[in-house]
Design an enzyme around this catalytic site. Structure first.
Site, PDB file in Angstrom:
ATOM      1  N   ASN A 109     -30.624   8.823  52.890  1.00 30.48           N
ATOM      2  CA  ASN A 109     -30.301   9.790  51.834  1.00 30.48           C
ATOM      3  C   ASN A 109     -28.930  10.427  52.036  1.00 30.48           C
ATOM      4  OD1 ASN A 109     -32.836   9.095  51.149  1.00 30.48           O
ATOM      5  ND2 ASN A 109     -33.789  11.090  51.541  1.00 30.48           N
ATOM      6  N   HIS A 155      -5.458  13.352   8.451  1.00 27.86           N
ATOM      7  CA  HIS A 155      -6.449  12.679   7.582  1.00 27.86           C
ATOM      8  C   HIS A 155      -6.022  11.240   7.245  1.00 27.86           C
ATOM      9  CE1 HIS A 155      -7.991  16.786   6.818  1.00 27.86           C
ATOM     10  NE2 HIS A 155      -6.690  17.089   6.746  1.00 27.86           N
ATOM     11  N   SER A 276      -6.343 -16.928  16.087  1.00 25.47           N
ATOM     12  CA  SER A 276      -7.646 -17.227  15.500  1.00 25.47           C
ATOM     13  C   SER A 276      -7.958 -18.704  15.713  1.00 25.47           C
ATOM     14  CB  SER A 276      -7.603 -16.899  14.011  1.00 25.47           C
ATOM     15  OG  SER A 276      -8.587 -17.619  13.323  1.00 25.47           O
ATOM     16  N   LYS A 282      -2.993 -16.159  12.070  1.00 26.64           N
ATOM     17  CA  LYS A 282      -3.444 -14.864  12.580  1.00 26.64           C
ATOM     18  C   LYS A 282      -2.860 -14.482  13.934  1.00 26.64           C
ATOM     19  CE  LYS A 282      -6.041 -12.272  11.334  1.00 26.64           C
ATOM     20  NZ  LYS A 282      -7.508 -12.252  11.464  1.00 26.64           N
ATOM     21  N   GLU A 289      -8.477  -3.601  20.360  1.00 26.05           N
ATOM     22  CA  GLU A 289      -9.842  -3.526  19.833  1.00 26.05           C
ATOM     23  C   GLU A 289     -10.858  -3.326  20.957  1.00 26.05           C
ATOM     24  OE1 GLU A 289     -10.543  -6.116  16.024  1.00 26.05           O
ATOM     25  OE2 GLU A 289      -9.110  -7.137  17.319  1.00 26.05           O
TER      26      GLU A 289
HETATM   27  N1  ARG Z   1     -30.564   2.427  47.703  1.00 23.62           N
HETATM   28  C1  ARG Z   1     -30.820   3.813  47.845  1.00 23.62           C
HETATM   29  C2  ARG Z   1     -29.977   4.593  46.837  1.00 23.62           C
HETATM   30  O1  ARG Z   1     -29.058   4.063  46.331  1.00 23.62           O
HETATM   31  C3  ARG Z   1     -30.450   4.250  49.213  1.00 23.62           C
HETATM   32  C4  ARG Z   1     -31.208   5.445  49.685  1.00 23.62           C
HETATM   33  C5  ARG Z   1     -32.636   5.103  49.896  1.00 23.62           C
HETATM   34  N2  ARG Z   1     -33.346   6.193  50.360  1.00 23.62           N
HETATM   35  C6  ARG Z   1     -34.695   6.182  50.405  1.00 23.62           C
HETATM   36  N3  ARG Z   1     -35.261   7.249  50.863  1.00 23.62           N
HETATM   37  N4  ARG Z   1     -35.384   5.169  49.973  1.00 23.62           N
HETATM   38  O2  ARG Z   1     -30.232   5.731  46.509  1.00 23.62           O
END
Ligand code: ARG
Length: 461
Positions: A109, A155, A276, A282, A289
């Site tokens: 995390n 406009h 084109s 063209k 675009e």
């Molecule tokens: N692939 C996960 C993400 O992008 C990584 C973290 C995963 N953490 C967990 N507790 N499963 O968020």
């Protein structure tokens, strides 16, 4: 093998793996992931959590893995769920038990949040540099346009003659604001999450400040729960890019119009336009675009992430994995667009004569006649109405406005001199407006600010 096998009696199902894996897209983060791991290892040594022998072995192993990625030799396995597990798995293959010490005091995390912030810093520097380079083209053409003027539109109706340089810099200012926004986003996201762990920190004596400075972050997180669940920075980049895309799209739209036979203000270079498959004559403005068209997905990527984030309870949830593909896509598409649009504009030739001929309509300076009357003391609303009726008379009876103005007792010969658009531009005196002097000072202000942004983004890179 999974990272959580101790607690589980069976391995993951194939459906789970194919639905939840992120390796297919997060492998682009390998550089950031290894850099983060190396800083983490140095932190573990620094805090005395692992021995320096083990630490050196880990650093060495991570360098070997770096070389494998660089030479395209790194082998992913079916069981690798994401870039983090792939690298840790390989490190353990190389080092045995020592490799298994890498993840001490760390969670995926805080690891992914760190990777994403490092990645974001890199791409903001890259995108910003490309925006600077687009602004340079606007500035260069604005300078070379000298006194050329064209009808300015509101406009999509001709409104007043304006200097071409003034018009081009109007796009330039929007891109300068994009640069400001990117820089502000960078400043806010420049915070290291490492040391937050899964969400609550650790019983080990980690030193998040040390790791933050190892990674070149300005600060460490203040709140571990916040930093593992915060994706504001991704949303901000997606917004910055979406708005940048909107600006590119407006430039694109204008080049589409300007390159039509009906306008004929601009001729696109052959290398920056398409033909084109059926119609031999063209020549199409496909870059313009697609600069317009691709903005849809830039806005979509922002909406997708905001929708993912809405209502998520604290702290980390797997939903957050959805922050990646949109970001990678927006960064890639906007970079391609910036380069292509820059090339298209830099190689375009402007038909100054045609712009001038469209701007040289007497009606475009009608407001100057009203202002002439105002200078003589007439209330503006009355002057507006008087000139409006002369314009209507001129259109209905097909008489040049010039004749009606010359013959009018309150206007006369002096006012009729105002009807020349080039002289109208010469007489404009307001700052920031389309008079020569104001545009000259705008050019130098713009160029000064652009120099500052160029330096700032070069330092970020
Ligand atoms: N692939 C996960 C993400 O992008 C990584 C973290 C995963 N953490 C967990 N507790 N499963 O968020």
């Amino acid at each position: 093998m999974t990272l959580w096998e101790g607690r589980f009696s069976s391995g993951p199902s194939s459906e789970l793996m194919s639905f939840t894996e992120s390796l297919s897209f997060d492998k682009v983060l390998w550089r950031e992931d290894i850099r983060g791991s190396k800083a983490h290892v140095r932190g573990l040594i620094h805090s005395g959590i692992i021995s320096s022998d083990d630490g050196e072995a880990l650093l060495d192993g991570l360098d070997k893995i770096t070389a494998e990625f660089e030479d395209d030799r790194f082998v992913f396995l079916e069981s690798d769920e994401d870039i983090h597990s792939a690298i840790e798995r390989r490190l353990t293959e190389l080092l045995g038990d020592v490799g298994a010490k890498l993840h001490t005091g760390r969670s995926r995390n805080d690891q992914i949040a760190t990777d994403m912030r490092m990645f974001s810093k890199r791409v903001i520097a890259e995108v910003g540099t490309q925006v600077v380079s687009l602004c340079e083209v606007f500035l260069e053409i604005a300078r070379s346009a000298k006194d050329s003027y064209l009808p300015g539109y509101t406009h999509t109706q001709r409104a007043q003659p304006i200097l071409l340089s003034h018009h081009l810099l109007a796009h330039g200012w929007a891109f300068l604001r994009d640069l400001d926004r990117l820089a502000a986003t960078y400043r806010r996201l420049d915070v290291s999450p490492l040391g937050a762990g899964a969400l609550g920190g650790s019983t080990l004596p980690l030193d998040p400040d040390f790791v933050a400075s190892e990674l070149g972050f300005s600060a460490r997180f203040a709140n571990s729960v916040d930093v593992v669940s915060d994706r504001d920075f991704v949303a901000e980049i997606l917004f910055d890019i979406a708005l940048l895309g909107v600006h590119l799209s407006r430039v694109g739209e204008e080049f589409i119009l300007w390159s039509t036979e009906e306008f004929g203000f601009v001729r696109l270079d052959d290398a920056y336009s398409t033909g084109s498959s059926l119609l031999p004559h063209k020549k199409n403005a496909d870059i313009a675009e697609l600069a317009r068209g691709k903005t849809g997905r830039l806005v979509g990527n922002l909406m997708a992430l905001l929708t993912t984030l809405k209502g998520l309870p604290l702290s980390y949830n797997r939903d957050l994995q959805e922050d990646k593909e949109g970001l990678f896509d927006s960064v890639k598409q906007v970079s391609l667009a910036l380069k292509a649009v820059r090339g298209m504009i830099a190689t375009s030739s402007f038909d100054f004569g045609r712009m001038k001929s469209f701007a040289d309509s007497e009606y475009l300076v009608a407001v100057d006649l009203a202002e002439f009357l105002v200078k003589g003391g007439m209330p503006f609303r009355k002057a507006h109405s008087l000139v409006g009726s002369l314009v209507r008379d001129s259109i209905e009876r097909r008489v040049p406005l010039y004749e009606l103005v010359s013959a009018h007792p309150l206007l006369g010969a002096e006012a009729s001199l105002l009807l020349e658009p080039a002289s109208a531009i010469r007489r404009r005196i307001t700052p920031g407006g389309s008079g020569q002097e104001a545009v000259a000072s705008q050019l130098s202000e713009f160029s000064g600010l652009l120099d500052q942004q160029r330096k700032a983004f070069a330092e970020l890179g």
